[in-house]
Design an enzyme around this catalytic site. Structure first.
Site, PDB file in Angstrom:
ATOM      1  N   ASP A  44     -10.894   4.941   5.104  1.00  0.00           N
ATOM      2  CA  ASP A  44     -11.944   4.362   4.264  1.00  0.00           C
ATOM      3  C   ASP A  44     -13.391   4.724   4.605  1.00  0.00           C
ATOM      4  O   ASP A  44     -14.167   5.026   3.726  1.00  0.00           O
ATOM      5  CB  ASP A  44     -11.831   2.829   4.258  1.00  0.00           C
ATOM      6  CG  ASP A  44     -10.427   2.365   3.896  1.00  0.00           C
ATOM      7  OD1 ASP A  44      -9.531   3.208   3.757  1.00  0.00           O
ATOM      8  OD2 ASP A  44     -10.238   1.145   3.761  1.00  0.00           O
ATOM      9  N   GLU A  90      -3.624  -2.332  14.826  1.00  0.00           N
ATOM     10  CA  GLU A  90      -3.974  -1.456  13.695  1.00  0.00           C
ATOM     11  C   GLU A  90      -4.564  -0.138  14.204  1.00  0.00           C
ATOM     12  O   GLU A  90      -4.252   0.928  13.712  1.00  0.00           O
ATOM     13  CB  GLU A  90      -4.981  -2.213  12.818  1.00  0.00           C
ATOM     14  CG  GLU A  90      -5.314  -1.544  11.496  1.00  0.00           C
ATOM     15  CD  GLU A  90      -6.360  -2.355  10.707  1.00  0.00           C
ATOM     16  OE1 GLU A  90      -6.863  -3.373  11.238  1.00  0.00           O
ATOM     17  OE2 GLU A  90      -6.663  -1.952   9.572  1.00  0.00           O
ATOM     18  N   ARG A 135     -15.216  -3.127  11.954  1.00  0.00           N
ATOM     19  CA  ARG A 135     -14.985  -2.763  10.556  1.00  0.00           C
ATOM     20  C   ARG A 135     -16.222  -2.020  10.065  1.00  0.00           C
ATOM     21  O   ARG A 135     -17.226  -1.915  10.772  1.00  0.00           O
ATOM     22  CB  ARG A 135     -14.784  -3.989   9.658  1.00  0.00           C
ATOM     23  CG  ARG A 135     -13.880  -5.029  10.206  1.00  0.00           C
ATOM     24  CD  ARG A 135     -12.487  -4.558  10.543  1.00  0.00           C
ATOM     25  NE  ARG A 135     -11.639  -4.298   9.403  1.00  0.00           N
ATOM     26  CZ  ARG A 135     -10.316  -4.119   9.487  1.00  0.00           C
ATOM     27  NH1 ARG A 135      -9.704  -4.164  10.656  1.00  0.00           N
ATOM     28  NH2 ARG A 135      -9.593  -3.859   8.436  1.00  0.00           N
ATOM     29  N   TRP A 173       0.849  -1.201   0.000  1.00  0.00           N
ATOM     30  CA  TRP A 173       0.000   0.000   0.000  1.00  0.00           C
ATOM     31  C   TRP A 173       0.879   1.243   0.000  1.00  0.00           C
ATOM     32  O   TRP A 173       1.950   1.264   0.632  1.00  0.00           O
ATOM     33  CB  TRP A 173      -0.875   0.031   1.249  1.00  0.00           C
ATOM     34  CG  TRP A 173      -2.254  -0.522   1.072  1.00  0.00           C
ATOM     35  CD1 TRP A 173      -3.398   0.187   0.816  1.00  0.00           C
ATOM     36  CD2 TRP A 173      -2.677  -1.889   1.168  1.00  0.00           C
ATOM     37  NE1 TRP A 173      -4.483  -0.649   0.743  1.00  0.00           N
ATOM     38  CE2 TRP A 173      -4.078  -1.932   0.948  1.00  0.00           C
ATOM     39  CE3 TRP A 173      -2.001  -3.100   1.397  1.00  0.00           C
ATOM     40  CZ2 TRP A 173      -4.813  -3.109   0.963  1.00  0.00           C
ATOM     41  CZ3 TRP A 173      -2.738  -4.283   1.410  1.00  0.00           C
ATOM     42  CH2 TRP A 173      -4.115  -4.278   1.198  1.00  0.00           C
ATOM     43  N   GLY A 226      -7.510   7.041   2.389  1.00  0.00           N
ATOM     44  CA  GLY A 226      -6.881   6.111   3.331  1.00  0.00           C
ATOM     45  C   GLY A 226      -7.670   5.979   4.632  1.00  0.00           C
ATOM     46  O   GLY A 226      -7.336   5.164   5.473  1.00  0.00           O
ATOM     47  N   TRP A 267       0.552   4.647   1.226  1.00  0.00           N
ATOM     48  CA  TRP A 267       0.984   5.426   2.399  1.00  0.00           C
ATOM     49  C   TRP A 267       1.529   4.531   3.497  1.00  0.00           C
ATOM     50  O   TRP A 267       2.370   4.955   4.277  1.00  0.00           O
ATOM     51  CB  TRP A 267      -0.042   6.472   2.828  1.00  0.00           C
ATOM     52  CG  TRP A 267      -1.293   6.092   3.560  1.00  0.00           C
ATOM     53  CD1 TRP A 267      -1.929   4.898   3.538  1.00  0.00           C
ATOM     54  CD2 TRP A 267      -2.060   6.965   4.410  1.00  0.00           C
ATOM     55  NE1 TRP A 267      -3.062   4.970   4.311  1.00  0.00           N
ATOM     56  CE2 TRP A 267      -3.174   6.224   4.859  1.00  0.00           C
ATOM     57  CE3 TRP A 267      -1.938   8.288   4.832  1.00  0.00           C
ATOM     58  CZ2 TRP A 267      -4.138   6.777   5.712  1.00  0.00           C
ATOM     59  CZ3 TRP A 267      -2.907   8.826   5.678  1.00  0.00           C
ATOM     60  CH2 TRP A 267      -3.980   8.091   6.110  1.00  0.00           C
TER      61      TRP A 267
END
Ligand code: GLC
Length: 443
Positions: free
Chosen positions: A169, A411, A214, A35, A167, A37
């Site tokens: 999302d 994350e 998510r 990816w 980025g 970034w």
């Protein structure tokens, strides 16, 4: 709870475990590709230990550069196993796509120049010059593409055509636009009949991670639907804009662009190169145009609709990235710092939430709709330092490092209690932990 030295060794081992030889994957299983970034942030961490690997991480991104200059947000892993991902995008439908490499047809925040300079800081002057010369031409081509392709009216602000390009999302300003104006009939039908629950079970991104962390399946479907529409137009911006699809001048992307334009100028100076005058003009215009995103009433920067110029007044952490741009005035910077210290919005136990607590969108565990992300904190720490807010920067650095030290390289993190969520062993968390740890702030 680890000690800081363990933090360093754990962070390096995350980066080693995610090493795919030509690039570092963001995390095993969930994010197996390269990816844009992510690789920039990863190189910023790697530079402290292995400058060669940091440089090849960045060079890996240029492998995927399109002939028109675009650098895609994803360069796909070529293993057979990932054929479906590559086929979904079919980058080869565009005459500009590189041959022999499969990519997406969209970009991501242009963090390249920043990463190149940060890696350069770790090299001797002559190696630095050599490094800058190696990347200069493709880097200039990328910035030129941003302006020719994404600023068709020469307004100074780059437009984005998919939320994946920013980025972040499922960030609320984009999601509310999507739900209000962009849902196709078949997605509305799924929503009405509630068939999305069945589809949720089929999603890869919620396999090992609770679906509450998510984005909603309806949102995911809508993102894939836009992607399919872009593919039908062969990722050709004129054809895309002709059909009045989603086009947003995103505040985070443009703040990052401003800073990276400045880094590009720095690179050119070191190697005594002259940047094309039309590029210089466009870059200058971006600094001025960025101020059109300011809403005096709420004292915030917002993204805006490309066609109508309507500000999308849904608050998110993107507003604070004005600090990272380095181009905003002292007074506006002060007002952003003030919001950062407000307990009702951004000053939570484990800052910075990606959506302020007092927004109706705030959800402490849902992806870009509340959790704290280490890359965003890193950008804001950098901005605070540039505006002289050392105390605030140091406090944010400490709280960011302590989340990672106590939980591991997750994350993202719950801003209310600091618990780690999303994918474990996430590369940019590890890389930026290294960078923050090795750069103490003397107050
Ligand atoms: C998610 C994030 C994006 C990141 C990618 C790979 O899509 O939203 O910012 O680049 O994962 O880590």
């Amino acid at each position: 709870m680890q000690t800081p030295t363990n933090l360093l060794s754990e962070a390096y081992s995350v980066l080693d475990a995610n090493d795919k030889a030509t690039y570092t994957q963001p995390s095993a299983e969930l994010y197996p590709h390269q990816w844009l970034w992510d690789s920039c942030f990863i190189a910023i961490g790697l530079r402290h230990k292995d400058q060669d690997r940091a440089m090849s991480e960045i060079l890996g991104l240029f492998r995927g550069q399109w002939q028109n200059g675009m650098i895609p947000n994803i360069i796909f892993n070529e293993e057979n196993h990932y054929k479906t991902d590559r086929d979904l995008w079919r980058s080869w439908v565009s005459p500009y796509a590189p041959r022999g490499v499969s990519t997406t047809g969209i970009t991501q925040p242009p963090m390249l120049a920043e990463a190149i300079v940060k890696v350069g800081e770790k090299l001797t002057l002559s190696d630095r010059r050599h490094w800058y010369r190696q990347v200069f031409e493709p880097l200039v081509k990328y910035h030129q593409w941003i302006y020719t392709d994404r600023d068709p009216h020469k307004e100074g602000l780059a437009l984005l055509i998919h939320p994946w390009e920013v980025g972040m999302d499922n960030t609320p300003p984009w999601m509310s636009e999507l739900q209000e104006h962009q849902l196709s009939w078949w997605i509305r039908a799924i929503k009405l009949t509630r068939s999305d629950t069945i589809l949720t079970m089929l999603r890869r991104d919620t396999h090992n991670i609770p679906s509450s962390q998510r984005f909603a399946t309806i949102e995911a479907l809508a993102l894939f639907d836009i992607q399919r529409r872009l593919r039908r137009k062969a990722y050709d911006i004129e054809r895309i804009l002709d059909h009045s699809m989603f086009a947003i001048e995103d505040v985070a992307f443009n703040a990052i662009l401003i800073r990276n334009n400045d880094q590009l100028i720095k690179i050119a100076k070191v190697i005594q190169e002259v940047l094309p005058s039309d590029l210089m003009e466009s870059m200058d215009k971006t600094r001025q145009a960025f101020e059109q995103l300011w809403d005096p009433l709420s004292a915030q920067y917002y993204s805006r609709d490309f066609i109508t110029h309507r500000l999308l007044k849904v608050p998110s952490v993107a507003s604070l990235l004005g600090l990272y741009s380095g181009s905003i005035g002292e007074e506006r910077a002060r007002s952003l710092v003030h919001q950062l210290s407000d307990k009702h919005s951004y000053a939570l136990n484990s800052p910075i939430p990606t959506v302020p607590k007092n927004s109706s969108w705030f959800n402490p565990v849902n992806y870009w709709q509340g959790p704290a992300w280490v890359n965003v904190n890193w950008l804001i720490i950098d901005g605070l330092l540039r505006y002289g807010y050392k105390k605030e920067a140091s406090k944010l650095r400490d709280s960011t490092l302590s989340m990672i030290t106590s939980q591991g390289c997750f994350e993202y993190f719950n801003p209310d209690d600091g618990s780690g969520i999303g994918a474990p062993n996430f590369s940019w968390t590890a890389a930026l932990a290294i960078d923050l740890y090795l750069n103490p702030i003397i107050v």
